[in-house]
Scaffold this active site. Structure first.
Site, PDB file in Angstrom:
ATOM      1  N   CYS A  65       0.826  -1.211   0.000  1.00 23.13           N
ATOM      2  CA  CYS A  65       0.000   0.000   0.000  1.00 23.13           C
ATOM      3  C   CYS A  65       0.859   1.259   0.000  1.00 23.13           C
ATOM      4  N   CYS A  70      -1.659   1.735  -2.944  1.00 26.32           N
ATOM      5  CA  CYS A  70      -2.649   2.797  -2.715  1.00 26.32           C
ATOM      6  C   CYS A  70      -2.054   4.213  -2.700  1.00 26.32           C
ATOM      7  N   LYS A  73      -0.321   5.420  -5.963  1.00 25.96           N
ATOM      8  CA  LYS A  73      -1.391   5.423  -6.978  1.00 25.96           C
ATOM      9  C   LYS A  73      -2.299   6.630  -6.791  1.00 25.96           C
ATOM     10  N   TYR A 213      -8.772  -3.355 -11.246  1.00 27.22           N
ATOM     11  CA  TYR A 213      -8.403  -2.157 -10.502  1.00 27.22           C
ATOM     12  C   TYR A 213      -7.066  -1.568 -10.991  1.00 27.22           C
ATOM     13  N   GLU A 217      -6.702   1.884 -13.114  1.00 28.70           N
ATOM     14  CA  GLU A 217      -6.188   3.034 -12.360  1.00 28.70           C
ATOM     15  C   GLU A 217      -4.874   3.540 -12.966  1.00 28.70           C
ATOM     16  N   HIS A 480     -26.665  20.437  -0.009  1.00 27.99           N
ATOM     17  CA  HIS A 480     -26.767  21.103  -1.308  1.00 27.99           C
ATOM     18  C   HIS A 480     -25.705  22.184  -1.415  1.00 27.99           C
ATOM     19  N   GLU A 485     -25.973  14.432  -2.842  1.00 27.01           N
ATOM     20  CA  GLU A 485     -27.357  14.649  -2.400  1.00 27.01           C
ATOM     21  C   GLU A 485     -28.345  13.877  -3.275  1.00 27.01           C
TER      22      GLU A 485
HETATM   23  P1  FAD Z   1       1.423  -6.221   1.924  1.00 23.48           P
HETATM   24  O1  FAD Z   1       1.092  -4.802   2.150  1.00 23.48           O
HETATM   25  O2  FAD Z   1       1.672  -6.651   0.527  1.00 23.48           O
HETATM   26  O3  FAD Z   1       2.714  -6.507   2.836  1.00 23.48           O
HETATM   27  C1  FAD Z   1       3.395  -7.718   2.820  1.00 23.48           C
HETATM   28  C2  FAD Z   1       4.851  -7.480   3.143  1.00 23.48           C
HETATM   29  O4  FAD Z   1       5.478  -8.719   3.479  1.00 23.48           O
HETATM   30  C3  FAD Z   1       5.642  -6.920   1.978  1.00 23.48           C
HETATM   31  O5  FAD Z   1       6.445  -5.860   2.395  1.00 23.48           O
HETATM   32  C4  FAD Z   1       6.509  -8.101   1.535  1.00 23.48           C
HETATM   33  O6  FAD Z   1       7.694  -7.750   0.894  1.00 23.48           O
HETATM   34  C5  FAD Z   1       6.766  -8.778   2.872  1.00 23.48           C
HETATM   35  N1  FAD Z   1       7.154 -10.184   2.765  1.00 23.48           N
HETATM   36  C6  FAD Z   1       6.652 -11.117   1.919  1.00 23.48           C
HETATM   37  N2  FAD Z   1       7.219 -12.319   2.166  1.00 23.48           N
HETATM   38  C7  FAD Z   1       8.095 -12.141   3.194  1.00 23.48           C
HETATM   39  C8  FAD Z   1       8.959 -13.006   3.912  1.00 23.48           C
HETATM   40  N3  FAD Z   1       9.016 -14.300   3.641  1.00 23.48           N
HETATM   41  N4  FAD Z   1       9.727 -12.464   4.885  1.00 23.48           N
HETATM   42  C9  FAD Z   1       9.665 -11.149   5.186  1.00 23.48           C
HETATM   43  N5  FAD Z   1       8.837 -10.281   4.543  1.00 23.48           N
HETATM   44  C10 FAD Z   1       8.062 -10.777   3.566  1.00 23.48           C
HETATM   45  N6  FAD Z   1      -6.038  -1.241  -1.481  1.00 23.48           N
HETATM   46  C11 FAD Z   1      -6.895  -0.281  -1.058  1.00 23.48           C
HETATM   47  O7  FAD Z   1      -7.591  -0.488  -0.056  1.00 23.48           O
HETATM   48  N7  FAD Z   1      -7.005   0.910  -1.714  1.00 23.48           N
HETATM   49  C12 FAD Z   1      -6.276   1.206  -2.804  1.00 23.48           C
HETATM   50  O8  FAD Z   1      -6.409   2.290  -3.367  1.00 23.48           O
HETATM   51  C13 FAD Z   1      -5.364   0.228  -3.272  1.00 23.48           C
HETATM   52  N8  FAD Z   1      -4.586   0.477  -4.344  1.00 23.48           N
HETATM   53  C14 FAD Z   1      -3.701  -0.465  -4.762  1.00 23.48           C
HETATM   54  C15 FAD Z   1      -2.918  -0.171  -5.867  1.00 23.48           C
HETATM   55  C16 FAD Z   1      -2.022  -1.103  -6.337  1.00 23.48           C
HETATM   56  C17 FAD Z   1      -1.175  -0.768  -7.550  1.00 23.48           C
HETATM   57  C18 FAD Z   1      -1.887  -2.361  -5.675  1.00 23.48           C
HETATM   58  C19 FAD Z   1      -0.896  -3.372  -6.169  1.00 23.48           C
HETATM   59  C20 FAD Z   1      -2.654  -2.654  -4.565  1.00 23.48           C
HETATM   60  C21 FAD Z   1      -3.572  -1.708  -4.101  1.00 23.48           C
HETATM   61  N9  FAD Z   1      -4.374  -1.955  -2.991  1.00 23.48           N
HETATM   62  C22 FAD Z   1      -5.274  -1.007  -2.571  1.00 23.48           C
HETATM   63  C23 FAD Z   1      -4.287  -3.233  -2.257  1.00 23.48           C
HETATM   64  C24 FAD Z   1      -3.425  -3.085  -0.971  1.00 23.48           C
HETATM   65  O9  FAD Z   1      -2.174  -2.540  -1.292  1.00 23.48           O
HETATM   66  C25 FAD Z   1      -3.264  -4.455  -0.324  1.00 23.48           C
HETATM   67  O10 FAD Z   1      -4.530  -5.030  -0.104  1.00 23.48           O
HETATM   68  C26 FAD Z   1      -2.527  -4.363   1.026  1.00 23.48           C
HETATM   69  O11 FAD Z   1      -1.269  -3.764   0.896  1.00 23.48           O
HETATM   70  C27 FAD Z   1      -2.376  -5.779   1.614  1.00 23.48           C
HETATM   71  O12 FAD Z   1      -1.700  -5.711   2.838  1.00 23.48           O
HETATM   72  P2  FAD Z   1      -0.962  -7.001   3.412  1.00 23.48           P
HETATM   73  O13 FAD Z   1      -0.537  -6.624   4.798  1.00 23.48           O
HETATM   74  O14 FAD Z   1      -1.792  -8.201   3.231  1.00 23.48           O
HETATM   75  O15 FAD Z   1       0.325  -7.217   2.487  1.00 23.48           O
HETATM   76  P1  NAP Z   2      -7.105  -8.782 -10.629  1.00 31.34           P
HETATM   77  O1  NAP Z   2      -8.279  -8.141  -9.991  1.00 31.34           O
HETATM   78  O2  NAP Z   2      -6.770 -10.167 -10.327  1.00 31.34           O
HETATM   79  O3  NAP Z   2      -7.280  -8.604 -12.217  1.00 31.34           O
HETATM   80  C1  NAP Z   2      -6.388  -9.124 -13.135  1.00 31.34           C
HETATM   81  C2  NAP Z   2      -6.720  -8.565 -14.515  1.00 31.34           C
HETATM   82  O4  NAP Z   2      -5.748  -9.019 -15.435  1.00 31.34           O
HETATM   83  C3  NAP Z   2      -8.066  -9.031 -15.039  1.00 31.34           C
HETATM   84  O5  NAP Z   2      -8.640  -8.003 -15.803  1.00 31.34           O
HETATM   85  C4  NAP Z   2      -7.670 -10.229 -15.926  1.00 31.34           C
HETATM   86  O6  NAP Z   2      -8.577 -10.468 -16.984  1.00 31.34           O
HETATM   87  C5  NAP Z   2      -6.362  -9.723 -16.502  1.00 31.34           C
HETATM   88  N1  NAP Z   2      -5.463 -10.798 -16.931  1.00 31.34           N
HETATM   89  C6  NAP Z   2      -5.012 -11.821 -16.192  1.00 31.34           C
HETATM   90  N2  NAP Z   2      -4.146 -12.563 -16.916  1.00 31.34           N
HETATM   91  C7  NAP Z   2      -4.067 -11.994 -18.137  1.00 31.34           C
HETATM   92  C8  NAP Z   2      -3.337 -12.306 -19.323  1.00 31.34           C
HETATM   93  N3  NAP Z   2      -2.512 -13.343 -19.372  1.00 31.34           N
HETATM   94  N4  NAP Z   2      -3.484 -11.510 -20.393  1.00 31.34           N
HETATM   95  C9  NAP Z   2      -4.333 -10.442 -20.342  1.00 31.34           C
HETATM   96  N5  NAP Z   2      -5.033 -10.090 -19.248  1.00 31.34           N
HETATM   97  C10 NAP Z   2      -4.905 -10.866 -18.155  1.00 31.34           C
HETATM   98  O7  NAP Z   2      -5.769  -7.981 -10.296  1.00 31.34           O
HETATM   99  P2  NAP Z   2      -5.334  -6.512  -9.964  1.00 31.34           P
HETATM  100  O8  NAP Z   2      -5.940  -5.478 -10.825  1.00 31.34           O
HETATM  101  O9  NAP Z   2      -3.863  -6.646  -9.921  1.00 31.34           O
HETATM  102  O10 NAP Z   2      -5.870  -6.258  -8.489  1.00 31.34           O
HETATM  103  C11 NAP Z   2      -5.460  -7.088  -7.416  1.00 31.34           C
HETATM  104  C12 NAP Z   2      -6.191  -6.677  -6.171  1.00 31.34           C
HETATM  105  O11 NAP Z   2      -5.607  -5.489  -5.637  1.00 31.34           O
HETATM  106  C13 NAP Z   2      -7.656  -6.358  -6.387  1.00 31.34           C
HETATM  107  O12 NAP Z   2      -8.454  -7.493  -6.165  1.00 31.34           O
HETATM  108  C14 NAP Z   2      -7.941  -5.282  -5.376  1.00 31.34           C
HETATM  109  O13 NAP Z   2      -8.569  -5.826  -4.242  1.00 31.34           O
HETATM  110  C15 NAP Z   2      -6.594  -4.707  -5.007  1.00 31.34           C
HETATM  111  N6  NAP Z   2      -6.549  -3.310  -5.484  1.00 31.34           N
HETATM  112  C16 NAP Z   2      -7.403  -2.411  -4.942  1.00 31.34           C
HETATM  113  C17 NAP Z   2      -7.409  -1.108  -5.402  1.00 31.34           C
HETATM  114  C18 NAP Z   2      -8.360  -0.118  -4.811  1.00 31.34           C
HETATM  115  O14 NAP Z   2      -8.892  -0.376  -3.747  1.00 31.34           O
HETATM  116  N7  NAP Z   2      -8.604   1.019  -5.459  1.00 31.34           N
HETATM  117  C19 NAP Z   2      -6.560  -0.731  -6.412  1.00 31.34           C
HETATM  118  C20 NAP Z   2      -5.695  -1.676  -6.952  1.00 31.34           C
HETATM  119  C21 NAP Z   2      -5.701  -2.973  -6.478  1.00 31.34           C
HETATM  120  P3  NAP Z   2      -9.821 -11.491 -16.864  1.00 31.34           P
HETATM  121  O15 NAP Z   2     -10.946 -10.715 -16.236  1.00 31.34           O
HETATM  122  O16 NAP Z   2     -10.060 -11.875 -18.274  1.00 31.34           O
HETATM  123  O17 NAP Z   2      -9.359 -12.645 -16.019  1.00 31.34           O
END
Ligand code: FAD
Ligand code: NAP
Length: 500
Positions: A65, A70, A73, A213, A217, A480, A485
């Site tokens: 995040c 997040c 982004k 997502y 985004e 408003h 609203e």
């Molecule tokens: P993470 O935050 O992924 O943390 C896991 C940590 O563990 C990482 O630092 C990793 O390197 C570490 N780790 C892994 N394996 C090991 C190991 N063996 N030893 C030590 N460390 C290790 N969510 C929202 O709610 N709003 C958003 O706007 C949003 N935007 C997103 C945009 C993008 C591009 C992405 C990819 C995700 C977004 N998400 C968003 C999703 C959100 O980031 C995740 O749901 C959240 O970070 C999950 O938290 P977590 O604690 O499960 O894991």
């Molecule tokens: P995702 O929801 O798993 O979506 C993957 C996308 O990639 C789908 O559109 C899928 O298409 C496509 N895809 C997969 N394999 C492909 C291939 N070989 N060729 C072409 N297209 C392919 O993954 P994500 O967007 O990475 O998001 C992961 C999670 O992060 C989300 O579930 C969300 O909870 C979290 N997230 C949250 C936010 C937010 O809260 N604003 C923002 C970013 C991420 P198909 O539909 O055809 O399978």
């Protein structure tokens, strides 16, 4: 309600282990859990270590995040919105603004944006580190792997032997990393969300592969700051979201100039002498193949759980075929003293506030006799696309499947946004409430496409959790003039108005 499985018969203190709790993963969930457990008196250590992306990108403490999700982004999304809104200036009396029209958009400096975003992230990394230290939580910047069910070994890349640590309980919160399709050139030449927020070179003409997502985004802000952007959709955009709302987002993005190639998949990526990337792709229905050159190719094709290196199979923690951990409703894995939270669990929701809440509640159950469970129902979410989309509860498709179309009343309206009218913006707001006729018009689904969807949806999510009915919405006085609203003024069969 059934009770959690007794996790161990060993005493809470004087158990002889190094720690009461070792948390593997210092992201949203892991840090929240560690801090809460520490505040409740537990001796806690956090392991967090980042393996570089295929392009060599790494980052600091705080997880996805903060570093590659997040936060960067939302900052880049904001950069795009600012550029977009600055075009409206002349209509509001700003004489030095550049006027309406995409061709007169102000020039954007990618390098400045990346610098600001990275400075902000480094500040957060520092705050996380100092906060853990001040609270007396040990932070090991080591990659952890289980030796046995009470021992982990932590190592840095390249180290032969690691250090071993024991604990009475463990929590796995290792999150996930981006998946690359198995095609030539993907890992060699392309980037993912792990790289885009710190990329030094201007993205230029960009291809984003994926349609959920992350893809929409990233595609949204890349286009918004002035890059020629194409999104390659394999099947449908935003699978699992309300279809009507998902289509509205794609329509707005298309109207603003984002290209959608659908239904297409990339077949290979080659690097040309010019430095450009030549992408061969195929229409999955017609089988027609084409090639096009891009400056940047970003894969947003899903994520995999980071459990492969944890040695889980040898200690009996069961995972599904993509490595996610099976947990019961108390977040206990198949080994009762090993818990899992956040993105890594089967059947969870990959959202930061979900990981944080699950972590805090788990700590309170373990160290404060709390009985409160994480509730994965009616979790609000927002997609930060150029026109934002917030939702809570069921989609229309899910509601029809569960209750039958004949038992639902769908209130919806497309309406003008006051502040978009002077600069003659085409984009309208849209709201949909899905109500259950069998239960006093209980609102089953809330959907809003429009400005500030995250802020709007957060408030309405409270009403959704309180099981509000349509009458509760109607009885609420609007504010408003706002976009929100309209949500408390919806009438049956009135699907458009002027927003007054
Ligand atoms: P993470 O935050 O992924 O943390 C896991 C940590 O563990 C990482 O630092 C990793 O390197 C570490 N780790 C892994 N394996 C090991 C190991 N063996 N030893 C030590 N460390 C290790 N969510 C929202 O709610 N709003 C958003 O706007 C949003 N935007 C997103 C945009 C993008 C591009 C992405 C990819 C995700 C977004 N998400 C968003 C999703 C959100 O980031 C995740 O749901 C959240 O970070 C999950 O938290 P977590 O604690 O499960 O894991
Ligand atoms: P995702 O929801 O798993 O979506 C993957 C996308 O990639 C789908 O559109 C899928 O298409 C496509 N895809 C997969 N394999 C492909 C291939 N070989 N060729 C072409 N297209 C392919 O993954 P994500 O967007 O990475 O998001 C992961 C999670 O992060 C989300 O579930 C969300 O909870 C979290 N997230 C949250 C936010 C937010 O809260 N604003 C923002 C970013 C991420 P198909 O539909 O055809 O399978």
């Amino acid at each position: 309600m059934s009770e959690p499985v007794i996790d161990t018969q060993e005493p809470e203190t004087d158990h002889g282990y190094d720690y009461d709790l070792i948390v593997i993963g210092g992201g949203s969930g892991g840090i929240a859990l560690a801090k809460e457990a520490n505040a409740l008196g537990a001796k806690v250590a956090v392991f967090d270590y980042i393996k570089p992306s295929p392009q060599g990108t790494t980052w600091g403490l705080g997880g996805t995040c903060v570093n590659v999700g997040c936060i960067p982004k939302k900052l880049m999304h904001t950069a795009a919105l600012i550029g977009d809104r600055s075009q409206d200036g002349t209509a509001f009396g700003w004489t030095n603004s550049v006027g309406h029209g995409t061709e007169r958009k102000p020039h954007h400096q990618w390098g400045k944006l990346v610098e600001m975003v990275q400075d902000h992230i480094h500040g957060l990394n520092f705050k996380y580190r100092t906060d853990l230290r001040k609270k007396g939580i040990t932070y090991h910047n080591l990659y952890a792997s289980f030796i046995d069910a009470h021992t982990v070994e932590g190592k840095k890349d390249g180290q032969e032997e690691g250090k071993r640590f024991t604990a009475r309980r463990f929590a796995i919160a290792v999150g996930g990393r981006p998946l690359y399709p198995d095609i030539p050139g993907a890992k060699e030449y392309c980037i993912s969300s792990d790289d885009i927020f710190s990329m030094e070179k201007e993205p230029g003409k960009s291809l984003v592969v994926g349609a959920s997502y992350v893809a929409l985004e990233c595609g949204g802000f890349l286009h918004g700051i002035g890059n020629d952007t194409t999104i390659m959709v394999r099947s449908v955009p935003l699978r699992g979201f309300d279809r009507e709302c998902a289509d509205k987002i794609v329509n707005v993005m298309s109207d603003e100039g984002v290209k959608f190639y659908q239904p297409c998949v990339p077949l290979s990526v080659n690097k040309l002498e010019s430095g450009k990337l030549s992408v061969e792709y195929e229409n999955v229905e017609t089988k027609e193949k084409k090639t096009e050159e891009f400056d940047t190719v970003l894969f947003a094709t899903g994520r995999y759980a980071l459990t492969q290196a944890l040695n889980l199979e040898n200690i009996g923690v069961k995972t599904d075929k993509v490595g996610k951990i099976f947990v019961n409703k108390y977040e206990q894995s198949s080994v009762p003293h090993i818990y899992a939270i956040g993105d890594v669990i089967v059947g969870g929701l990959e959202l930061t506030p979900v990981a944080i809440k699950a972590g805090k509640l788990l700590a309170a159950r373990l160290y404060n006799s709390s009985k409160k469970m994480m509730d994965y129902d009616k979790v609000p979410t927002t997609v930060f696309t150029p026109v934002e989309y917030g939702s809570c509860g069921l989609t229309e498709e899910e509601a029809v499947k569960r209750y039958g179309a004949e038992n639902l009343t769908i209130y919806k309206k497309s309406y003008y946004v006051l502040e978009y009218e002077p600069p003659a913006r085409e984009c309208q707001a849209f709201v949909k409430l899905i109500c259950n006729e069998l239960d006093n018009e209980r609102v089953l689904g809330f959907h809003y496409v429009g400005p500030n969807a995250g802020e709007v949806t957060q408030g309405f999510a409270v009403a959704m959790r309180c099981n509000a009915t349509k009458e509760d919405f109607d009885d609420t006085v609007g504010i408003h003039p706002t976009c929100a609203e309209t949500i408390v003024k919806l009438e049956k069969g009135v699907e458009t108005d002027t927003g007054c």
